[in-house]
Design an enzyme around this catalytic site. Structure first.
Site, PDB file in Angstrom:
ATOM      1  N   HIS A  33       0.836  -1.214   0.000  1.00 37.31           N
ATOM      2  CA  HIS A  33       0.000   0.000   0.000  1.00 37.31           C
ATOM      3  C   HIS A  33       0.867   1.259   0.000  1.00 37.31           C
ATOM      4  O   HIS A  33       0.574   2.233  -0.683  1.00 37.31           O
ATOM      5  CB  HIS A  33      -0.884   0.043   1.249  1.00 37.31           C
ATOM      6  CG  HIS A  33      -1.884  -1.074   1.349  1.00 37.31           C
ATOM      7  ND1 HIS A  33      -1.778  -2.074   2.284  1.00 37.31           N
ATOM      8  CD2 HIS A  33      -3.002  -1.332   0.638  1.00 37.31           C
ATOM      9  CE1 HIS A  33      -2.797  -2.908   2.152  1.00 37.31           C
ATOM     10  NE2 HIS A  33      -3.557  -2.484   1.159  1.00 37.31           N
ATOM     11  N   SER A 182      -2.569  -8.278   2.900  1.00 32.07           N
ATOM     12  CA  SER A 182      -3.139  -8.233   4.251  1.00 32.07           C
ATOM     13  C   SER A 182      -3.430  -9.641   4.750  1.00 32.07           C
ATOM     14  O   SER A 182      -3.355  -9.924   5.942  1.00 32.07           O
ATOM     15  CB  SER A 182      -4.419  -7.407   4.244  1.00 32.07           C
ATOM     16  OG  SER A 182      -4.112  -6.100   3.826  1.00 32.07           O
TER      17      SER A 182
END
Ligand code: PAF
Length: 281
Positions: A33, A182
């Site tokens: 990210h 994630s």
């Protein structure tokens, strides 16, 4: 860094901004990210990152409830990265009423990820379109790790004439090749080192194609069997045309090998681009 949860407050704050860059996320941020944030900052003056775990893109049996939520850590990372605004809506803000208007997607949305996660891309594109309408960014950055998502978002923006430039960020990997995700946080420490095998399999197919092997089905099947023998459960491993994500043909030079597989109770996805000097033949 400002944290804004309300749509009208966000719109008022963004009104004077001439150059807005946007990274939509579901939180639990990692280096992948942050690399998208860096790209945004290189192209826009004001960077907005949204944190919203979008229920609409999860099937009832999927991991919506256990999806990692690490808000304080996310804030710290974004602040350190120099992000201007975090958009942190709650579910009622994004879905004040049942979302009965949703997009009708092309056939591509039912292949690869879509074949194993029905409705997934409808959920993704619906929330992305809503977030685009809320933030009204000039550019938005998506990771190549979610290759098919990037592809569909690009097509949506083009076909619906949204005035947004979509940029792509490369997949960021750990030293052993495992792509940041994630969902890596679901892995046990033993699984974590085994998890890089998905990348190794993609690499194995890539090297075989580059070395001249042309039986793609055989390559895919061999790699699948090898993973299955190591106790993975492979959903797909497929070499596709990069521009269409349709099966590769003899004329293609630009391919992408996409894979999704379960390791224990964790589903991982990854992909690798392959550029050939001559068409596959
Ligand atoms: O890639 C993701 O994290 C999500 O699919 C996105 C784009 C934030 C939409 O919920």
């Amino acid at each position: 860094m400002e944290i804004i949860s309300d749509i009208s407050v966000l719109r008022t704050r963004l009104k004077p901004e001439q150059s807005i860059g946007f990274v939509p996320t579901m939180g639990n941020l990692h280096e992948g990210h942050l690399s998208l944030v860096t790209i945004t900052q290189q192209h826009a003056r004001c960077t907005v990152v949204s944190l919203f775990v979008n229920r609409l893109q999860f099937s009832p049996h999927e991991d919506f409830d256990r999806y990692p939520r690490t808000l304080q850590n996310d804030f710290a990372l974004l602040k350190e990265a120099g992000v201007d605004i975090v958009f942190l809506p709650d579910e009622k803000t994004i879905y004040p009423a049942p979302q009965t208007f949703q997009l009708l997607l092309p056939a591509l949305a039912d292949t690869l990820e879509g074949a194993f996660r029905p409705g997934f891309f409808r959920g993704v594109t619906t929330v992305v379109l809503k977030l685009f309408n809320i933030v009204q960014p000039h550019i938005a950055v998506f990771g190549k790790k979610d290759y098919q998502q990037l592809h569909l978002v690009r097509d949506m923006v083009e076909q619906l004439n949204l005035p947004i430039t979509i940029l792509a960020g490369e997949t960021i990997r750990l030293e052993n090749g495992l792509a940041f995700s994630s969902r890596n946080s679901y892995l046990t420490s033993v699984e974590r080192s085994e998890a890089s095998q998905l990348y190794q399999s993609l690499n194995q197919i890539k090297h075989a194609i580059t070395a001249g092997e042309r039986n793609l089905t055989l390559l895919e099947e061999t790699a699948k069997q090898q993973l299955n023998q190591r106790n993975w459960k492979v959903d797909y491993l497929s070499a596709m045309q990069r521009n269409t994500l349709l099966p590769a043909t003899s004329q293609d030079t630009e391919l992408v090998i996409l894979g999704a597989a379960w390791l224990g109770t964790t589903r991982l996805i990854d992909n690798l681009e392959v550029t050939l000097p001559q068409p596959l033949g």
